[in-house]
Design a protein around this motif. Structure first.
Motif, PDB file in Angstrom:
ATOM      1  N   ALA A  53      36.270  46.270  42.017  1.00  0.00           N
ATOM      2  CA  ALA A  53      37.072  45.558  43.022  1.00  0.00           C
ATOM      3  C   ALA A  53      37.582  44.229  42.472  1.00  0.00           C
ATOM      4  O   ALA A  53      38.742  43.846  42.694  1.00  0.00           O
ATOM      5  CB  ALA A  53      36.245  45.328  44.288  1.00  0.00           C
ATOM      6  N   GLY A  54      36.721  43.508  41.748  1.00  0.00           N
ATOM      7  CA  GLY A  54      37.154  42.252  41.146  1.00  0.00           C
ATOM      8  C   GLY A  54      38.242  42.462  40.110  1.00  0.00           C
ATOM      9  O   GLY A  54      39.205  41.695  40.033  1.00  0.00           O
ATOM     10  N   ALA A  55      38.105  43.532  39.316  1.00  0.00           N
ATOM     11  CA  ALA A  55      39.128  43.844  38.323  1.00  0.00           C
ATOM     12  C   ALA A  55      40.446  44.216  38.983  1.00  0.00           C
ATOM     13  O   ALA A  55      41.529  43.861  38.502  1.00  0.00           O
ATOM     14  CB  ALA A  55      38.646  44.984  37.417  1.00  0.00           C
ATOM     15  N   ALA A  56      40.373  44.931  40.118  1.00  0.00           N
ATOM     16  CA  ALA A  56      41.594  45.268  40.852  1.00  0.00           C
ATOM     17  C   ALA A  56      42.294  44.011  41.362  1.00  0.00           C
ATOM     18  O   ALA A  56      43.528  43.909  41.316  1.00  0.00           O
ATOM     19  CB  ALA A  56      41.260  46.199  42.018  1.00  0.00           C
ATOM     20  N   GLY A  57      41.505  43.049  41.861  1.00  0.00           N
ATOM     21  CA  GLY A  57      42.102  41.788  42.300  1.00  0.00           C
ATOM     22  C   GLY A  57      42.750  41.036  41.162  1.00  0.00           C
ATOM     23  O   GLY A  57      43.852  40.485  41.309  1.00  0.00           O
ATOM     24  N   ALA A  58      42.087  41.002  39.997  1.00  0.00           N
ATOM     25  CA  ALA A  58      42.672  40.336  38.832  1.00  0.00           C
ATOM     26  C   ALA A  58      43.942  41.040  38.375  1.00  0.00           C
ATOM     27  O   ALA A  58      44.934  40.392  38.015  1.00  0.00           O
ATOM     28  CB  ALA A  58      41.649  40.291  37.697  1.00  0.00           C
ATOM     29  N   MET A  59      43.928  42.373  38.389  1.00  0.00           N
ATOM     30  CA  MET A  59      45.126  43.125  38.015  1.00  0.00           C
ATOM     31  C   MET A  59      46.266  42.854  38.982  1.00  0.00           C
ATOM     32  O   MET A  59      47.424  42.706  38.588  1.00  0.00           O
ATOM     33  CB  MET A  59      44.809  44.615  37.996  1.00  0.00           C
ATOM     34  CG  MET A  59      43.975  45.071  36.818  1.00  0.00           C
ATOM     35  SD  MET A  59      44.894  45.057  35.265  1.00  0.00           S
ATOM     36  CE  MET A  59      46.079  46.353  35.575  1.00  0.00           C
ATOM     37  N   MET A  60      45.943  42.796  40.280  1.00  0.00           N
ATOM     38  CA  MET A  60      46.973  42.541  41.286  1.00  0.00           C
ATOM     39  C   MET A  60      47.656  41.201  41.021  1.00  0.00           C
ATOM     40  O   MET A  60      48.884  41.084  41.060  1.00  0.00           O
ATOM     41  CB  MET A  60      46.349  42.538  42.681  1.00  0.00           C
ATOM     42  CG  MET A  60      47.347  42.365  43.809  1.00  0.00           C
ATOM     43  SD  MET A  60      46.551  42.079  45.422  1.00  0.00           S
ATOM     44  CE  MET A  60      45.488  43.509  45.558  1.00  0.00           C
ATOM     45  N   MET A  61      46.869  40.180  40.715  1.00  0.00           N
ATOM     46  CA  MET A  61      47.445  38.856  40.494  1.00  0.00           C
ATOM     47  C   MET A  61      48.142  38.767  39.131  1.00  0.00           C
ATOM     48  O   MET A  61      49.221  38.188  39.002  1.00  0.00           O
ATOM     49  CB  MET A  61      46.344  37.794  40.571  1.00  0.00           C
ATOM     50  CG  MET A  61      45.649  37.710  41.915  1.00  0.00           C
ATOM     51  SD  MET A  61      46.774  37.325  43.288  1.00  0.00           S
ATOM     52  CE  MET A  61      46.946  38.924  44.069  1.00  0.00           C
ATOM     53  N   ALA A  62      47.535  39.358  38.106  1.00  0.00           N
ATOM     54  CA  ALA A  62      48.109  39.272  36.762  1.00  0.00           C
ATOM     55  C   ALA A  62      49.433  40.005  36.658  1.00  0.00           C
ATOM     56  O   ALA A  62      50.344  39.573  35.947  1.00  0.00           O
ATOM     57  CB  ALA A  62      47.125  39.829  35.735  1.00  0.00           C
ATOM     58  N   MET A  63      49.544  41.122  37.373  1.00  0.00           N
ATOM     59  CA  MET A  63      50.758  41.926  37.304  1.00  0.00           C
ATOM     60  C   MET A  63      51.821  41.469  38.295  1.00  0.00           C
ATOM     61  O   MET A  63      52.963  41.917  38.227  1.00  0.00           O
ATOM     62  CB  MET A  63      50.421  43.388  37.583  1.00  0.00           C
ATOM     63  CG  MET A  63      49.459  44.026  36.599  1.00  0.00           C
ATOM     64  SD  MET A  63      50.190  44.353  35.004  1.00  0.00           S
ATOM     65  CE  MET A  63      51.165  45.795  35.381  1.00  0.00           C
ATOM     66  N   MET A  64      51.443  40.577  39.201  1.00  0.00           N
ATOM     67  CA  MET A  64      52.361  40.231  40.287  1.00  0.00           C
ATOM     68  C   MET A  64      53.655  39.613  39.784  1.00  0.00           C
ATOM     69  O   MET A  64      54.750  40.020  40.182  1.00  0.00           O
ATOM     70  CB  MET A  64      51.671  39.284  41.266  1.00  0.00           C
ATOM     71  CG  MET A  64      52.478  38.952  42.519  1.00  0.00           C
ATOM     72  SD  MET A  64      53.594  37.555  42.347  1.00  0.00           S
ATOM     73  CE  MET A  64      52.432  36.205  42.277  1.00  0.00           C
ATOM     74  N   MET A  65      53.564  38.640  38.876  1.00  0.00           N
ATOM     75  CA  MET A  65      54.765  37.974  38.387  1.00  0.00           C
ATOM     76  C   MET A  65      55.648  38.935  37.603  1.00  0.00           C
ATOM     77  O   MET A  65      56.874  38.870  37.660  1.00  0.00           O
ATOM     78  CB  MET A  65      54.387  36.783  37.516  1.00  0.00           C
ATOM     79  CG  MET A  65      53.674  35.673  38.259  1.00  0.00           C
ATOM     80  SD  MET A  65      54.728  34.825  39.447  1.00  0.00           S
ATOM     81  CE  MET A  65      55.671  33.778  38.374  1.00  0.00           C
ATOM     82  N   MET A  66      55.022  39.869  36.860  1.00  0.00           N
ATOM     83  CA  MET A  66      55.817  40.850  36.130  1.00  0.00           C
ATOM     84  C   MET A  66      56.540  41.783  37.091  1.00  0.00           C
ATOM     85  O   MET A  66      57.693  42.151  36.882  1.00  0.00           O
ATOM     86  CB  MET A  66      54.931  41.668  35.197  1.00  0.00           C
ATOM     87  CG  MET A  66      55.722  42.587  34.278  1.00  0.00           C
ATOM     88  SD  MET A  66      54.758  43.894  33.524  1.00  0.00           S
ATOM     89  CE  MET A  66      54.579  45.022  34.896  1.00  0.00           C
ATOM     90  N   MET A  67      55.853  42.181  38.168  1.00  0.00           N
ATOM     91  CA  MET A  67      56.487  43.054  39.152  1.00  0.00           C
ATOM     92  C   MET A  67      57.719  42.383  39.743  1.00  0.00           C
ATOM     93  O   MET A  67      58.754  43.009  39.955  1.00  0.00           O
ATOM     94  CB  MET A  67      55.494  43.396  40.269  1.00  0.00           C
ATOM     95  CG  MET A  67      54.379  44.322  39.849  1.00  0.00           C
ATOM     96  SD  MET A  67      54.997  45.966  39.507  1.00  0.00           S
ATOM     97  CE  MET A  67      53.469  46.780  39.050  1.00  0.00           C
TER      98      MET A  67
END
Length: 465
Positions: A53-67
């Motif tokens: 779950a923590g990794a999913a949150g980090a992925m969500m934030m890390a990928m957000m600007m690229m999206m």
């Protein structure tokens, strides 16, 4: 403390009887895949799912600007063109997002090895600097400021975040790794749906404007990242030897998989860039066309979860091959769709298949190293090479669109690239069948020996003299 001779693990055969795998050459050539899990992989539990779950949150934030910059780049790009960067061409502005994508994938070359050597603590610095990059973006005024804050700093920090997050999850799962990694990477799909819509509305709110719209996103990212950083924990002790593992490139399965995903990533971005423009070109209303990529990204959520669960049963390389073939065929069919209904159906199907490729790619790379403490390094080195495909692919697509004034040539070029990538996945699977996957029991035995050696070493250190 004296170490005793390690016994080979007992494996349950297909008929239910227990047996011990032979490590001889004859057994290697005849071995089959067994439902066995090496000691030390929890395969679930509160801690393991908290890390996921923590990794999913980090992925969500890390990928957000690229999206936002790549998939929904018009939100930023159109705003920049009419406000801070009105004197810059669309081509120049698009380089901000392209550079960010390159660093996001390429940053893994350092993020992966750092995680393997120092554990979860390496996530704190990039996470805080990533929030700082978002805050600095909110006050940027000139082109070079946006390039440095959003393109370079944001890209590098996000790249240093995603590989450790995926590697940490892989340390807790083996048999259910496809399902766990699918849920982790699906976090980026959620962020790719929520944040662009929210930003679009906030940009149009006169009381907020550009600065506070981006800063609000930054505060949300800070809160989510803090929770994620607390949840993510490395399970294995750090690796103390070399930083990079160059011997990985002697593994033909690893090299073939890198080539496969380099070609696939070069080809798979085209619909994500040009599908809304293509829809308007074929008569779709601009308001409806603005939701096309939301449909694609929403469908990719299911494409990242469901095939991951299936891959744990039918094989990770098998599912990656099928997802790559389906994506390539869909891209080739792209040039033949013209009605609103067919474009919407295409967007959903392509989102599902392309999401599967992104999810399964990481799962396959995590499956290659024999020692689970090397997963981050293997992932990071592979993603760094694959990032070059994401850097050169979109500009080539743009040249083809500008030269021919249509999308047929882009469809053929990217479809063939993606299918070529699927062919290399098949070669990697074939090679693995003779060198890697048929020796799954032996790999499990080696992993169990690694865990046993680590635990014996720790017991020796704790034993009083």
């Amino acid at each position: 403390m004296a170490s005793k001779e390690l016994e080979p693990p007992v494996v349950e055969s297909n008929n239910g009887s227990a047996r011990t795998p032979s490590l001889g050459k004859t057994s290697l050539e005849a071995a089959t895949v067994e439902e066995t899990v090496p000691p030390g992989f929890p395969e679930g539990g509160a801690r393991a799912w908290a890390v996921a779950a923590g990794a999913a949150g980090a992925m969500m934030m890390a990928m957000m600007m690229m999206m936002i910059m790549l998939i929904y780049r018009r939100i930023y790009q159109e705003y920049y063109q009419t406000h801070q960067l009105r004197d810059q061409s669309p081509s120049n502005i698009s380089w901000i997002g392209s550079l960010q994508t390159f660093f996001l994938l390429g940053g893994g070359i350092f993020g992966g090895p750092l995680f393997d050597k120092y554990g979860e603590k390496v996530l704190w610095g990039p996470s805080m600097l990533y929030v700082f990059a978002v805050m600095m973006t909110s006050i940027c005024k000139s082109y070079w400021q946006f390039m440095l804050a959003q393109g370079v700093l944001g890209g590098v920090c996000s790249g240093l975040m995603i590989t450790p997050a995926m590697a940490a999850t892989s340390q807790y799962f083996l048999k259910r790794r496809g399902a766990a990694m699918g849920l982790v990477i699906a976090g980026s799909s959620i962020g790719g749906v929520i944040f662009p819509i929210a930003l679009s509305r906030m940009f149009n709110n006169p009381s907020l404007g550009f600065g506070w719209s981006v800063r609000i996103c930054g505060f949300v990212m800070l809160a989510v990242l803090l929770l994620s950083l607390v949840a993510i924990k490395a399970r294995l002790p750090p690796r103390i030897d070399q930083f990079f593992i160059l011997s990985a490139f002697k593994n033909p399965v690893y090299v073939l998989t890198i080539i496969a995903e380099f070609l696939t990533i070069m080809g798979i971005f085209a619909p994500l860039f040009y599908l809304p423009t293509f829809a308007v070109h074929n008569g779709m209303d601009t308001q409806l066309a603005s939701y096309i990529l939301s449909i694609t990204n929403g469908a990719s959520f299911f494409g990242r979860v469901i095939p991951g669960i299936t891959a744990d049963r039918v094989g990770r390389f098998n599912m990656l091959f099928m997802a790559s073939v389906c994506s390539g065929v869909l891209i080739l069919c792209w040039q033949k769709i013209h009605t609103n209904a067919s474009i919407i159906v295409f967007a959903a199907l392509f989102g599902y298949c392309s999401g599967s490729v992104v999810s399964l790619m990481s799962v396959c790379f995590a499956q290659i190293p024999e020692n689970p403490k090397d997963i981050g390094t293997y992932m990071g080195m592979a993603l760094a090479i694959i990032s070059l495909g994401s850097l050169i692919g979109p500009p080539i697509d743009g040249v083809l669109v500008n030269k021919y004034g249509g999308f047929d040539q882009v469809s053929i070029f990217c479809g063939v690239l993606t299918l070529a990538g699927s062919a290399f996945v098949a070669l990697a699977k074939f090679r693995r069948g003779f060198l890697g996957h048929l020796s799954f029991e032996v790999q499990s035995y080696k992993i169990s020996k690694t865990f046993e050696a680590v635990f014996q070493e720790k017991s020796a250190e704790e034993e009083p003299e």
